[in-house]
Scaffold this motif. Structure first.
Motif, mmCIF file in Angstrom:
data_model
loop_
_atom_site.group_PDB
_atom_site.id
_atom_site.type_symbol
_atom_site.label_atom_id
_atom_site.label_comp_id
_atom_site.label_asym_id
_atom_site.label_seq_id
_atom_site.Cartn_x
_atom_site.Cartn_y
_atom_site.Cartn_z
ATOM 1 N N ASN A 479 0.957 -1.084 0.048
ATOM 2 C CA ASN A 479 0.007 -0.005 0.047
ATOM 3 C C ASN A 479 0.721 1.204 -0.093
ATOM 4 O OD1 ASN A 479 -1.675 2.056 0.360
ATOM 5 N ND2 ASN A 479 -2.865 1.019 2.109
ATOM 6 N N LEU A 480 1.022 1.703 -1.141
ATOM 7 C CA LEU A 480 2.144 2.807 -1.185
ATOM 8 C C LEU A 480 1.270 4.388 -1.576
ATOM 9 C CD1 LEU A 480 5.124 3.567 -1.811
ATOM 10 C CD2 LEU A 480 4.609 3.015 -3.975
ATOM 11 N N ALA A 481 1.655 5.153 -0.770
ATOM 12 C CA ALA A 481 1.223 6.583 -1.013
ATOM 13 C C ALA A 481 2.198 7.315 -1.965
ATOM 14 C CB ALA A 481 1.339 7.264 0.407
ATOM 15 N N SER A 492 3.598 4.322 3.545
ATOM 16 C CA SER A 492 3.618 2.968 2.902
ATOM 17 C C SER A 492 3.384 1.541 3.931
ATOM 18 C CB SER A 492 4.988 2.834 2.026
ATOM 19 O OG SER A 492 5.062 1.511 1.480
ATOM 20 N N LYS A 493 2.739 0.839 3.435
ATOM 21 C CA LYS A 493 2.643 -0.379 3.966
ATOM 22 C C LYS A 493 2.647 -1.813 3.489
ATOM 23 C CE LYS A 493 -1.007 1.425 7.402
ATOM 24 N NZ LYS A 493 -2.240 1.104 8.110
ATOM 25 N N ILE A 535 3.358 -11.097 8.082
ATOM 26 C CA ILE A 535 4.525 -10.526 8.823
ATOM 27 C C ILE A 535 3.912 -9.641 9.685
ATOM 28 C CG2 ILE A 535 6.398 -8.843 8.234
ATOM 29 C CD1 ILE A 535 7.054 -10.361 5.402
ATOM 30 N N SER A 536 2.760 -8.903 9.329
ATOM 31 C CA SER A 536 2.176 -7.795 10.167
ATOM 32 C C SER A 536 1.545 -8.303 11.361
ATOM 33 C CB SER A 536 1.050 -7.043 9.220
ATOM 34 O OG SER A 536 0.040 -7.811 8.837
ATOM 35 N N PRO A 582 -5.623 -10.507 5.987
ATOM 36 C CA PRO A 582 -6.015 -9.404 6.511
ATOM 37 C C PRO A 582 -5.533 -8.142 5.982
ATOM 38 C CG PRO A 582 -3.902 -10.451 7.180
ATOM 39 C CD PRO A 582 -4.437 -11.360 6.034
ATOM 40 N N PHE A 583 -5.323 -7.992 4.645
ATOM 41 C CA PHE A 583 -4.679 -6.684 4.181
ATOM 42 C C PHE A 583 -5.757 -5.921 3.810
ATOM 43 C CE2 PHE A 583 -3.263 -4.378 0.198
ATOM 44 C CZ PHE A 583 -2.088 -3.782 0.727
ATOM 45 N N VAL A 584 -5.472 -4.517 4.198
ATOM 46 C CA VAL A 584 -6.478 -3.493 4.307
ATOM 47 C C VAL A 584 -6.510 -2.545 2.985
ATOM 48 C CG1 VAL A 584 -7.457 -1.572 5.370
ATOM 49 C CG2 VAL A 584 -6.587 -3.311 6.649
ATOM 50 N N VAL A 585 -7.570 -2.423 2.274
ATOM 51 C CA VAL A 585 -7.730 -1.572 1.060
ATOM 52 C C VAL A 585 -8.629 -0.518 1.392
ATOM 53 C CG1 VAL A 585 -8.487 -1.756 -1.256
ATOM 54 C CG2 VAL A 585 -7.666 -3.872 -0.277
#
Length: 819
Positions: A479-481, A492-493, A535-536, A582-585
């Motif tokens: 997740n890149l700003a 970034s995540k 990993i998170s 679990p990845f957040v969008v």
């Protein structure tokens, strides 16, 4: 576990092949003992000359998938088969002649002489296609019904996902990535082999496969114990066409539509001596436009804004390639070895434009938001099957299969969002954002199965088998700003998720017939475990389940025309990997979406009562009543996330659903010109939540129906008219509006029936401006969706081939496959 290991080493998977249909007769012969020696003679109906090397097949049931006995006629046209069970079916087939199927009823006899069979010669060497077109669109089979697609004009030169929209009782929702059978999830098989995908991945895969390969689709609402227990709504088994003629054959097709879209495919088949080889390629490209108007009420926005009036326009395009190769080797007269390979590629480009006007609770304009999304999908699918089949004496059969599947999925989504005031001047706002989401998900699946069928008595068979399935994936998310309007630490995540799944299953089933009662009872044991590590996350998620799945099917035949059956089963629906991720969008300014790592499977119990009645040779009906119940289901709902201070859409195991319903099917033939099949289903669900704070919509009576008409206006001209309608319906927090369409197609055969020319016009009456609403505690969305689907399509398909000469065919006399 020792029992499981033994079963795992012994058992098989039964691979079906399609039966070609010809004329049908019943012969009753009175005799004295239980040993049968079946003899007869095959001649040309015009010249009365004997037919050499005609194929003779013997089945116990006409719907069986492999003959119990085979033979070839000698130079005088005579044949003989030894058999010890009654009654049975006999099929006589020879290239260039119309095949015949006869039902033999005996009174405990021996040395049965069928007499002289006269085969009618046909001019078209590709007559197998013509003969199969006489089958009705809908047929009753054990555990469900069959949709025959080989005579489909509208479904010609398209993809499997489009063809499935014609299957009665099935709903294909491309926007939500759902495939549902009578309102419940359905598992998909191709030639009896499960496609280990779900959701949007499954639909993308089906879009990449040509519909011209499909012979029929078995809709199993009550599948037996030999099938996987997953899919709470049942199973769709897609059966592909198979060339049974000795020689070299092929087909080529092309189509173009005004939408815009095009499909091209080429199929080649060679059958000679002990080998059967086929090769197919398909390419398709399509463009479409999806429009959506949203009214979104958000009760928890910090600046008291309340109403979003949003318009979305998406110009979509997709491109697919697929290649398939199949090689079948007849080891001897009782066993075959086959190797199948499928490759499919799906590329999609989905630009999306959003324009939203935002109002506060006093209905005062606050600001305007523009958002531009660009989504790229890049999917690759590889599937390899290795299957060994062995037929023993006394109907015993062994099948062993190994399947390897590898999928890679890359999703690249970028968006920028900007807020403007009433005058159209950009303003500073927390909603200003620009991001890039990158998701890569490669995964592979290994499957081994073995099945064994053993005849333990007259008309009674024992089946048992085992299966092992392992799935692995290691997915990466970013997740890149891409601008400076992001709070520190949120630029970034990244995350990496590892997922491993194992399923070990064993089953046993008993089926047969006794004094007019047909039965099939079975029990399946499945052990399911998975491990998910991110990993998170500081923890590793592990779950293990061992469950039993019983099923039964009992049918009483009053006579040859009327029967009644009762069936029941227990099935399971397991959370897909995308639900656990679990990845957040956060590409939506109003809410975010993610998965739930704590989801658990849920069970579905179903009971079906069916009555079928063949009124005469031209009219038949089927009536089915059913009920099903599921507790602790996972559903996609909205809730308020306290930690993020924002609404979210996620999956939770808090829901219960009970459903009662029924469906009616009829098959009607009016003379030799008109065939009409109809389907109508009604269901009434009820929903409950274990969470008292959740708002759920009430269940409501809903129905869907279809009518499929074939009119043969000339000997080589066919018109097909297909109508479909689905009424309003609710599902937990989702409300779907009515939708429907009417499509017509005309097909003309020329060049000795080798060239088919068809014109299709879809959505003569367009009812696809479908409203969809979502009602939750913190957010309510009312949407009007319109998918541009009115179009005209022209298709061409050409069949070619050469039957090997009699001189070449005589080499088969030395073939060890000839009994």
């Amino acid at each position: 576990m020792n029992v499981l290991k033994k079963l795992f080493l012994i058992v098989p998977y039964l691979l079906f092949f399609s039966l070609s249909h010809g004329s049908y007769h019943t012969i009753t012969i009175h005799a004295n003992d239980s040993t049968l020696l079946v003899t007869g003679k095959v001649v040309d109906s015009i010249t009365n000359q004997p037919i050499h090397l005609a194929a003779i097949y013997l089945w116990e049931h006409q719907t069986d998938n492999a003959p119990l006995k085979t033979a070839m006629t000698n130079k005088t046209g005579d044949y003989q088969l030894a058999y010890n069970r009654t009654p049975f079916y006999l099929k006589i087939s020879y290239m260039g002649f119309q095949p015949q199927t006869k039902r033999i009823e005996t009174m405990n006899g021996s040395n049965i002489d069928i007499g002289t069979i006269k085969l009618l010669k046909i001019d078209n060497k590709l007559e197998e296609v013509t003969v199969s077109s006489k089958r009705p669109t809908l047929e009753l089979i054990t555990g469900g019904y069959k949709f025959n697609a080989d005579n489909n004009v509208i479904g010609n030169s398209t993809n499997m996902a489009e063809l499935l929209k014609q299957v009665p009782g099935l709903t294909v929702n491309e926007l939500e990535g759902k495939l549902q059978l009578l309102g419940k999830g359905a598992a998909v098989l191709i030639n009896g082999r499960k496609v280990n995908m779900g959701g949007q991945d499954l639909l993308n895969y089906l879009k990449s496969l040509p519909s011209n390969d499909v012979l029929s689709i078995n809709v199993l609402t009550s599948p037996g114990a030999a099938y996987d227990s997953s899919g709470d709504g049942g199973i769709l088994d897609i059966r592909l066409k198979k060339n049974t003629n000795l020689g070299f054959f092929g087909s080529a097709s092309a189509s173009v539509s005004t939408l815009w879209g095009t499909d091209e495919s080429l199929n080649l088949n060679l059958k000679k001596n002990k080998f059967e080889i086929s090769l197919g390629y398909n390419f398709s490209y399509s463009e479409n436009q999806h429009k959506r108007n949203d009214l979104i009420k958000n009760y928890y926005l910090p600046d008291s804004s309340f109403l979003y009036k949003q318009e979305q326009v998406s110009h979509r395009s997709q491109r697919t390639h697929s290649i398939k190769t199949n090689t079948l080797y007849h080891v001897d007269s009782t066993s075959t070895l086959s190797l199948n390979y499928w490759y499919a590629y799906f590329y999609g480009k989905f630009p999306n434009e959003r324009d939203a006007a935002i109002y506060n609770r006093k209905d005062e304009f606050q600001r305007r938001i523009e958002q531009r999304d660009l989504i790229f999908l890049d999917n690759n699918f590889h599937i390899v099957d290795l299957i060994y089949d062995k037929n023993f004496e006394k109907k015993n059969k062994l099948s062993i299969g190994l399947n390897y599947s590898k999928y890679s999925n890359e999703n690249n989504t970028s968006f920028w969002r900007k807020a403007y005031n009433f005058s159209g001047i950009g303003i500073n706002s927390s909603e200003n954002n620009s991001r890039n989401f990158i998701t890569t998900r490669p995964y592979e699946i290994w499957t081994f199965n073995a099945d064994y069928k053993n005849s333990i008595g007259k008309d009674i068979d024992l089946k048992f088998g085992a299966k092992y399935n392992r799935a692995n994936t290691k997915s990466f998310f970013k997740n890149l700003a891409t601008n400076e309007n992001i709070v520190s630490g949120e630029e970034s995540k990244e995350d990496e998720v590892q997922y491993n799944e194992n399923i070990l299953a064993a089953y046993a089933a008993l089926d047969g017939k006794y004094k007019g009662i047909s039965f099939d009872v079975g029990l399946r044991l499945e052990s399911f475990d998975y491990t998910l590590r991110s990993i998170s996350m500081s923890e590793q998620i592990k779950n293990n389940y061992i469950n039993l799945f019983p099923n039964f099917y009992i049918r009483h035949d009053f006579d040859e025309k009327k029967s009644i059956s009762l069936s029941g089963n227990r099935r399971i629906e397991r959370p897909g990997y995308n639900m656990l991720n679990p990845f957040v969008v956060t590409n939506n300014p109003i809410y975010f979406t993610n998965g739930n790592i704590y989801l658990k499977p849920y069970f579905a119990n179903r009971l079906d009562l069916q009555y079928s009645h063949k009124l005469n040779d031209n009219h038949s009906i089927l009536l089915s009543l059913y009920g099903n119940s599921s507790n602790n289901m996972f559903a996609y709902v909205s809730r308020y996330n306290q930690e993020a201070a924002s609404p979210e859409f996620n999956y939770y195991n808090d829901y219960n659903q009970q459903q009662i319903g029924g469906y009616f099917m009829s098959q009607n033939k009016f003379g030799s010109k008109v065939n009409i099949s109809t389907y109508l289903s009604l269901q009434r669900p009820t929903f409950k939540s274990n969470n008292a704070e959740d708002i759920l919509l009430p269940g409501m009576l809903n129905f869907n129906g279809s009518i499929n008409t074939f009119i043969h206006i000339f000997p080589k001209t066919t018109i097909q008219i297909l109508g479909f309608y689905a009424s309003k319906r609710n599902s937990f927090q989702m409300k779907y509006g009515a939708t429907g369409y009417v499509t017509t197609g005309v097909q003309q055969k020329v060049l000795q029936d080798k060239l088919n020319i068809s014109l299709t016009i879809e959505d003569i009456f367009n009812l696809q401006n479908a409203p969809i609403s979502s009602l939750g505690n913190v957010i309510a969305i009312e949407s009007i969706n319109k998918l541009r689907s009115r179009y005209a399509k022209v298709s061409l398909s050409y069949n070619f081939g050469k039957t090997f000469s009699i001189k070449q065919a005589k080499k088969l006399e030395k073939d060890s496959r000839i009994d």
